[in-house]
Design a protein around this motif. Structure first.
Motif, PDB file in Angstrom:
ATOM      1  N   ALA A  31       5.799  11.728  -3.838  1.00  0.00           N
ATOM      2  CA  ALA A  31       5.754  10.412  -3.191  1.00  0.00           C
ATOM      3  C   ALA A  31       5.200  10.460  -1.768  1.00  0.00           C
ATOM      4  CB  ALA A  31       7.147   9.782  -3.177  1.00  0.00           C
ATOM      5  N   ASP A  32       5.286  11.597  -1.114  1.00  0.00           N
ATOM      6  CA  ASP A  32       4.808  11.709   0.268  1.00  0.00           C
ATOM      7  C   ASP A  32       3.299  11.928   0.259  1.00  0.00           C
ATOM      8  OD1 ASP A  32       4.523  12.023   2.997  1.00  0.00           O
ATOM      9  OD2 ASP A  32       5.492  13.981   3.076  1.00  0.00           O
ATOM     10  N   THR A  33       2.565  10.862   0.022  1.00  0.00           N
ATOM     11  CA  THR A  33       1.119  10.987  -0.176  1.00  0.00           C
ATOM     12  C   THR A  33       0.361  11.408   1.067  1.00  0.00           C
ATOM     13  OG1 THR A  33       0.884   8.599   0.173  1.00  0.00           O
ATOM     14  CG2 THR A  33       1.068   9.375  -2.107  1.00  0.00           C
ATOM     15  N   ASN A  34       0.849  11.051   2.249  1.00  0.00           N
ATOM     16  CA  ASN A  34       0.135  11.462   3.458  1.00  0.00           C
ATOM     17  C   ASN A  34       0.677  12.774   4.037  1.00  0.00           C
ATOM     18  OD1 ASN A  34       2.531  10.652   4.635  1.00  0.00           O
ATOM     19  ND2 ASN A  34       1.623   9.037   5.890  1.00  0.00           N
ATOM     20  N   ARG A  35       1.636  13.378   3.343  1.00  0.00           N
ATOM     21  CA  ARG A  35       2.195  14.688   3.699  1.00  0.00           C
ATOM     22  C   ARG A  35       2.711  14.765   5.133  1.00  0.00           C
ATOM     23  NH1 ARG A  35       2.790  15.065  -1.129  1.00  0.00           N
ATOM     24  NH2 ARG A  35       1.241  15.929  -2.478  1.00  0.00           N
ATOM     25  N   ASP A  36       3.357  13.686   5.588  1.00  0.00           N
ATOM     26  CA  ASP A  36       3.918  13.694   6.946  1.00  0.00           C
ATOM     27  C   ASP A  36       5.398  14.052   6.956  1.00  0.00           C
ATOM     28  OD1 ASP A  36       5.075  11.391   5.931  1.00  0.00           O
ATOM     29  OD2 ASP A  36       4.442  10.096   7.592  1.00  0.00           O
ATOM     30  N   GLY A  37       5.947  14.396   5.778  1.00  0.00           N
ATOM     31  CA  GLY A  37       7.340  14.784   5.687  1.00  0.00           C
ATOM     32  C   GLY A  37       8.289  13.617   5.521  1.00  0.00           C
ATOM     33  N   GLN A  38       7.764  12.395   5.507  1.00  0.00           N
ATOM     34  CA  GLN A  38       8.571  11.203   5.329  1.00  0.00           C
ATOM     35  C   GLN A  38       7.980  10.373   4.198  1.00  0.00           C
ATOM     36  OE1 GLN A  38       9.063   9.037   8.969  1.00  0.00           O
ATOM     37  NE2 GLN A  38       9.439  10.869  10.162  1.00  0.00           N
ATOM     38  N   ILE A  39       8.845   9.613   3.540  1.00  0.00           N
ATOM     39  CA  ILE A  39       8.384   8.761   2.449  1.00  0.00           C
ATOM     40  C   ILE A  39       8.728   7.320   2.779  1.00  0.00           C
ATOM     41  CG2 ILE A  39       8.594   8.210  -0.008  1.00  0.00           C
ATOM     42  CD1 ILE A  39       9.434  11.154  -0.425  1.00  0.00           C
ATOM     43  N   THR A  40       7.709   6.493   2.856  1.00  0.00           N
ATOM     44  CA  THR A  40       7.934   5.063   3.079  1.00  0.00           C
ATOM     45  C   THR A  40       8.180   4.386   1.734  1.00  0.00           C
ATOM     46  OG1 THR A  40       5.609   4.469   2.845  1.00  0.00           O
ATOM     47  CG2 THR A  40       6.371   5.082   5.073  1.00  0.00           C
ATOM     48  N   LEU A  41       8.693   3.175   1.785  1.00  0.00           N
ATOM     49  CA  LEU A  41       8.915   2.427   0.549  1.00  0.00           C
ATOM     50  C   LEU A  41       7.595   2.210  -0.191  1.00  0.00           C
ATOM     51  CD1 LEU A  41      10.780   0.969  -1.380  1.00  0.00           C
ATOM     52  CD2 LEU A  41      10.605  -1.063   0.079  1.00  0.00           C
ATOM     53  N   ALA A  42       6.513   1.954   0.538  1.00  0.00           N
ATOM     54  CA  ALA A  42       5.201   1.761  -0.095  1.00  0.00           C
ATOM     55  C   ALA A  42       4.765   3.034  -0.826  1.00  0.00           C
ATOM     56  CB  ALA A  42       4.165   1.347   0.942  1.00  0.00           C
ATOM     57  N   GLU A  43       4.965   4.189  -0.212  1.00  0.00           N
ATOM     58  CA  GLU A  43       4.609   5.454  -0.868  1.00  0.00           C
ATOM     59  C   GLU A  43       5.462   5.655  -2.119  1.00  0.00           C
ATOM     60  OE1 GLU A  43       3.168   8.707   2.374  1.00  0.00           O
ATOM     61  OE2 GLU A  43       5.225   7.983   2.619  1.00  0.00           O
ATOM     62  N   PHE A  44       6.738   5.336  -2.012  1.00  0.00           N
ATOM     63  CA  PHE A  44       7.648   5.489  -3.139  1.00  0.00           C
ATOM     64  C   PHE A  44       7.235   4.591  -4.305  1.00  0.00           C
ATOM     65  CE2 PHE A  44      11.600   4.463  -5.403  1.00  0.00           C
ATOM     66  CZ  PHE A  44      12.037   5.738  -5.729  1.00  0.00           C
ATOM     67  N   GLN A  45       6.901   3.353  -4.009  1.00  0.00           N
ATOM     68  CA  GLN A  45       6.488   2.415  -5.056  1.00  0.00           C
ATOM     69  C   GLN A  45       5.183   2.878  -5.715  1.00  0.00           C
ATOM     70  OE1 GLN A  45       8.919   0.849  -6.043  1.00  0.00           O
ATOM     71  NE2 GLN A  45       8.972  -1.240  -5.266  1.00  0.00           N
ATOM     72  N   ALA A  46       4.264   3.374  -4.928  1.00  0.00           N
ATOM     73  CA  ALA A  46       3.004   3.886  -5.493  1.00  0.00           C
ATOM     74  C   ALA A  46       3.281   5.075  -6.414  1.00  0.00           C
ATOM     75  CB  ALA A  46       2.044   4.269  -4.374  1.00  0.00           C
ATOM     76  N   SER A  47       4.236   5.914  -6.028  1.00  0.00           N
ATOM     77  CA  SER A  47       4.606   7.061  -6.847  1.00  0.00           C
ATOM     78  C   SER A  47       5.223   6.607  -8.169  1.00  0.00           C
ATOM     79  CB  SER A  47       5.589   7.938  -6.074  1.00  0.00           C
ATOM     80  OG  SER A  47       6.043   9.002  -6.860  1.00  0.00           O
ATOM     81  N   ARG A  48       6.051   5.575  -8.123  1.00  0.00           N
ATOM     82  CA  ARG A  48       6.642   5.025  -9.355  1.00  0.00           C
ATOM     83  C   ARG A  48       5.553   4.523 -10.292  1.00  0.00           C
ATOM     84  NH1 ARG A  48      10.898   0.535  -8.255  1.00  0.00           N
ATOM     85  NH2 ARG A  48      11.658   1.043 -10.304  1.00  0.00           N
ATOM     86  N   ALA A  49       4.574   3.833  -9.742  1.00  0.00           N
ATOM     87  CA  ALA A  49       3.477   3.304 -10.566  1.00  0.00           C
ATOM     88  C   ALA A  49       2.693   4.448 -11.211  1.00  0.00           C
ATOM     89  CB  ALA A  49       2.560   2.433  -9.723  1.00  0.00           C
ATOM     90  N   ALA A  50       2.434   5.485 -10.450  1.00  0.00           N
ATOM     91  CA  ALA A  50       1.694   6.636 -10.983  1.00  0.00           C
ATOM     92  C   ALA A  50       2.492   7.341 -12.080  1.00  0.00           C
ATOM     93  CB  ALA A  50       1.351   7.607  -9.859  1.00  0.00           C
ATOM     94  N   ARG A  51       3.785   7.460 -11.900  1.00  0.00           N
ATOM     95  CA  ARG A  51       4.623   8.083 -12.927  1.00  0.00           C
ATOM     96  C   ARG A  51       4.615   7.253 -14.205  1.00  0.00           C
ATOM     97  NH1 ARG A  51       8.208   9.956  -8.530  1.00  0.00           N
ATOM     98  NH2 ARG A  51       8.055  12.223  -8.588  1.00  0.00           N
ATOM     99  N   PHE A  52       4.695   5.939 -14.052  1.00  0.00           N
ATOM    100  CA  PHE A  52       4.634   5.085 -15.240  1.00  0.00           C
ATOM    101  C   PHE A  52       3.324   5.336 -15.978  1.00  0.00           C
ATOM    102  CE2 PHE A  52       3.538   1.559 -17.846  1.00  0.00           C
ATOM    103  CZ  PHE A  52       4.730   1.202 -18.454  1.00  0.00           C
ATOM    104  N   ASP A  53       2.234   5.368 -15.247  1.00  0.00           N
ATOM    105  CA  ASP A  53       0.927   5.564 -15.872  1.00  0.00           C
ATOM    106  C   ASP A  53       0.860   6.890 -16.624  1.00  0.00           C
ATOM    107  OD1 ASP A  53       0.164   3.100 -14.881  1.00  0.00           O
ATOM    108  OD2 ASP A  53      -0.962   3.939 -13.194  1.00  0.00           O
ATOM    109  N   ARG A  54       1.484   7.933 -16.076  1.00  0.00           N
ATOM    110  CA  ARG A  54       1.490   9.232 -16.765  1.00  0.00           C
ATOM    111  C   ARG A  54       2.366   9.188 -18.021  1.00  0.00           C
ATOM    112  NH1 ARG A  54       1.611  11.261 -11.265  1.00  0.00           N
ATOM    113  NH2 ARG A  54       3.857  11.517 -11.467  1.00  0.00           N
ATOM    114  N   LEU A  55       3.465   8.439 -17.972  1.00  0.00           N
ATOM    115  CA  LEU A  55       4.349   8.325 -19.131  1.00  0.00           C
ATOM    116  C   LEU A  55       3.747   7.461 -20.235  1.00  0.00           C
ATOM    117  CD1 LEU A  55       7.805   7.898 -17.415  1.00  0.00           C
ATOM    118  CD2 LEU A  55       7.189   9.690 -19.042  1.00  0.00           C
TER     119      LEU A  55
END
Length: 140
Positions: A31-55
């Motif tokens: 979920a930490d797409t910019n690799r800054d060590g923190q995860i924003t809600l926007a990054e988390f939501q994007a990660s959820r969408a990507a996981r759905f697409d893989r499933l």
């Protein structure tokens, strides 16, 4: 206990592509797409969408238990998949659409965000993973 149950259910919603590696994997790892060590809600939501697409193996925009016959037959992993689907399946048809998943509340994020600032730090993620591990151990 209700909080721990919600946390575990939330992590189940973060399932990996084949769910084969669900146990023990960091649910926030990608979920930490910019690799800054923190995860924003926007990054988390994007990660959820990507996981759905893989499933969504057949790319029909829906995840169903029958899409994963080998996993569905495996005790805990099948149960995790079933919980993931039912947790966000708003119309209760047994199928999870991309829209349903993305519309479901990001409970895992909220549970891990201890100070409610909309950003997950490494310490918050570690604490959430530790709580999940404790819950998993208690189930055995």
């Amino acid at each position: 206990m209700k909080r721990l149950t919600l946390l575990a259910l939330s992590f189940a919603v973060l399932a990996t592509p084949a769910l084969a590696q669900m146990r023990g994997q960091d649910p926030f790892a990608d979920a930490d797409t910019n690799r800054d060590g923190q995860i924003t809600l926007a990054e988390f939501q994007a990660s959820r969408a990507a996981r759905f697409d893989r499933l969504d193996r057949d790319r029909d925009g829906v995840i169903r238990m029958q899409d994963f016959p080998r996993i569905a037959l495996r005790g805990d992993r099948g149960a995790d998949l079933e919980r993931m689907i039912s947790a966000a399946d708003r119309n209760r048809d047994g199928a999870l659409t991309r829209q349903e998943m993305l519309a479901s509340p990001p409970v895992a994020f909220a549970m891990a965000d201890a100070n409610d600032d909309g950003v997950l730090t490494a310490a918050e993620r570690d604490a959430a993973k530790a709580r999940l591990q404790q819950m998993r151990s208690a189930r055995r």
